[in-house]
Enzyme design. Structure first.
Site, PDB file in Angstrom:
ATOM      1  N   MET A  29       0.849  -1.190   0.000  1.00 57.58           N
ATOM      2  CA  MET A  29       0.000   0.000   0.000  1.00 57.58           C
ATOM      3  C   MET A  29       0.888   1.246   0.000  1.00 57.58           C
ATOM      4  SD  MET A  29      -3.434  -0.922   2.019  1.00 57.58           S
ATOM      5  CE  MET A  29      -2.916  -0.627   3.671  1.00 57.58           C
ATOM      6  N   GLY A  35      11.044  -3.116   5.564  1.00 58.33           N
ATOM      7  CA  GLY A  35      10.303  -4.381   5.499  1.00 58.33           C
ATOM      8  C   GLY A  35       9.929  -4.699   4.055  1.00 58.33           C
ATOM      9  N   HIS A  36       9.416  -3.661   3.343  1.00 53.46           N
ATOM     10  CA  HIS A  36       9.066  -3.859   1.926  1.00 53.46           C
ATOM     11  C   HIS A  36      10.322  -4.136   1.103  1.00 53.46           C
ATOM     12  CE1 HIS A  36       5.652  -1.218   3.319  1.00 53.46           C
ATOM     13  NE2 HIS A  36       4.984  -2.197   2.738  1.00 53.46           N
ATOM     14  N   GLN A 156      -3.072 -11.916   8.532  1.00 52.62           N
ATOM     15  CA  GLN A 156      -3.330 -11.672   7.105  1.00 52.62           C
ATOM     16  C   GLN A 156      -2.726 -12.786   6.251  1.00 52.62           C
ATOM     17  OE1 GLN A 156      -2.986  -7.735   4.972  1.00 52.62           O
ATOM     18  NE2 GLN A 156      -0.983  -8.515   4.407  1.00 52.62           N
TER      19      GLN A 156
END
Ligand code: PAF
Length: 510
Positions: A29, A35-36, A156
């Protein structure tokens, strides 16, 4: 390859046609952080697929309008970060692209109740339905081979695994461990909203979880009230703190080796989640199956790749058989067998070729135990009750603190019935005979003709499967893999994928 930014759903189809390659997909998002970056670079290093990052703030997963409006938007920077860390393409669709009005093909999905009503689902109405809807839509547009997700959002991850199974999608989920900042708090796009003091409080919360993880192998239990008290003393507002089974999200049971300690707290306007996996001992993989199924080769490679100890129980039975012959022990008549066994030591030692040697009473027997002479008596010797009891005990001692992959014939049923992953590896008799014939370690097999070899394998199977004690049978919860037609690396990769399906990557991180 030319790096591209794609903004329209229809353009994806064209792009896919031209790349002529499988796709690694990293949905985000935006407001990308380390982290990404770890997700993108892991995808890049995993294989030679093309890496596509999507940036789309999905309105359906926000239950609060203000939260959606305040969600950090840093698109220019996100594009730079994605491309410089391994993205080949970036998909930045608009709301209308993902949810075209009046399009009957868009499916609004519901997350499964069992998984979505726990933890974050309690207070974020519809959040996981929104996540399922957008990811399903993106997967249908992009059609990737692999989907990269962070274990930080563990609930998730479970829900999306379930979605892929439910919808029978041909996508493999690859996960990466939670990435933490210098002060221990998990990296999250929402961290930008935190004041210095709020960060301190969250850091305290995370350090409590990490402390519980560190102590768990010794304590083997967790005192939730104690942690809650400490958090309340710091005036931390707790939304939940739960100790659960890591896959079902039901209350953790005493017998669970791995469990999930997960919490959500509120600091000012910001809500943060964190979790750790608690492990009593490191994981165990049990690989059973008949001779020639590829067990030994696969097990050795798995041990190396996953940095686990390799426990070759067959070699232990062979070593014992070797000693019985050498010392002229009449194993059929010997009354004193139990006492004789007590005095025997069988140990594995790594050698300079990064392989393992087997020693029986300090004598290295690695080569000698592979002779046809040993092959012809090992099944009989291993069906003696005293022998089995002695070696099963030895094997359990080696496995006390876990962290191993063991191969044999009764690992999943008798030696380690609580192993986290049980595999039953098998292959047709023809295939197994072919393998034995080309096995350099099995010198005698090369001299026996193919037909006789097949008969010997059949006989060995019969003896192993029909002995009274610990016969070769597939454990109820074992996954059967028939290895005919597969390369050994394909089998190993399959087992490693199954392992990571059960064991979160971050569970093993200190
Ligand atoms: O984890 C996230 O960032 C989002 O939930 C995801 C998977 C990109 C779906 O919008």
């Amino acid at each position: 390859m030319k790096k591209v930014i794609i903004r329209k759903t229809e353009e994806i189809e064209n792009w896919r046609r031209n790349i002529n390659n499988e796709i690694n997909f990293i949905p985000t998002m935006g407001n990308l952080h380390d982290g990404h970056i770890k997700l993108i670079s892991t995808a890049k290093n995993d294989n030679s697929n093309v890496n596509l990052v999507s940036i789309f703030i999905n309105p359906l997963q926000f239950d609060n309008k203000l939260d959606l409006e305040n969600y950090p938007k840093t698109i220019d920077n996100d594009i730079k970060i994605s491309f410089s860390n391994g993205a080949d393409a970036i998909f930045i669709p608009s709301n209308e692209d993902i949810y075209p009005p009046n399009n009957e093909n868009i499916k609004f999905l519901k997350a499964p109740k069992k998984l979505s009503s726990a933890l974050c689902g309690l207070n974020r109405m519809g959040h996981f339905d929104g996540v399922c809807t957008v990811v399903y839509r993106l997967l249908n547009i992009i059609k990737p081979k692999n989907l990269y997700l962070g274990e930080k959002d563990w609930q998730q991850l479970l829900i999306l695994k379930n979605l892929i199974l439910r919808k029978k999608l041909n996508v493999a989920i690859k996960s990466i461990p939670t990435q933490r900042d210098f002060d221990g708090i998990p990296l999250s796009s929402r961290n930008v909203h935190l004041s210095k003091n709020e960060r301190k409080l969250i850091s305290f919360f995370s350090s409590e979880l990490l402390e519980a993880k560190k102590n768990f192998p010794q304590d083997k239990k967790i005192d939730l009230n104690q942690i809650i008290k400490k958090l309340l003393a710091k005036k931390i507002s707790i939304e939940y703190l739960e100790h659960l089974h890591p896959h079902t999200l039901q209350k953790a049971r005493l017998e669970d080796n791995i469990s999930l300690l997960a919490g959500a707290i509120r600091c000012g306007e910001t809500r943060l989640i964190d979790h750790v996996f608690l492990m009593k001992r490191r994981p165990i993989i049990a690989i059973d199956g008949p001779a020639g199924s590829g067990k030994s080769t696969a097990t050795k490679l798995i041990a190396k790749k996953l940095k686990l100890l390799y426990l070759d129980t067959g070699a232990m039975y062979r070593a014992l058989s070797w000693l019985m012959i050498k010392e002229n022990i009449n194993y059929k008549k010997e009354k004193n067998l139990q006492n004789i066994l007590k005095g025997i030591s069988i140990v594995f030692k790594s050698n300079t070729n990064s392989h393992q040697d087997v020693y029986v009473n300090n004598y290295c027997v690695t080569e000698e135990i592979r002779s046809q002479k040993i092959s012809s008596i090992v099944s009989k010797i291993s069906s003696i009750k005293e022998v089995r009891e002695f070696l099963v005990e030895e094997q359990r001692k080696i496995g006390e603190s876990g962290g191993l992959v063991a191969e044999g014939r009764d690992i999943g049923t008798t030696v380690f019935p609580h192993a986290e992953l049980k595999i039953f590896l098998t292959a047709s008799i023809d295939e197994r005979a072919k393998r034995r014939k080309s096995d350099k370690n099995s010198k005698d097999s090369q001299e026996i003709d193919f037909h006789t070899l097949k008969e010997l394998i059949k006989k060995r199977d019969f003896e192993d499967s029909n002995r009274e004690i610990s016969p070769l049978i597939k454990a109820n919860d074992a996954i059967e893999i028939i290895t005919d037609g597969y390369t050994i690396n394909e089998v190993v990769d399959k087992i490693i994928d199954l392992y990571y399906d059960k064991i979160p990557k971050e569970a093993e991180i200190k």
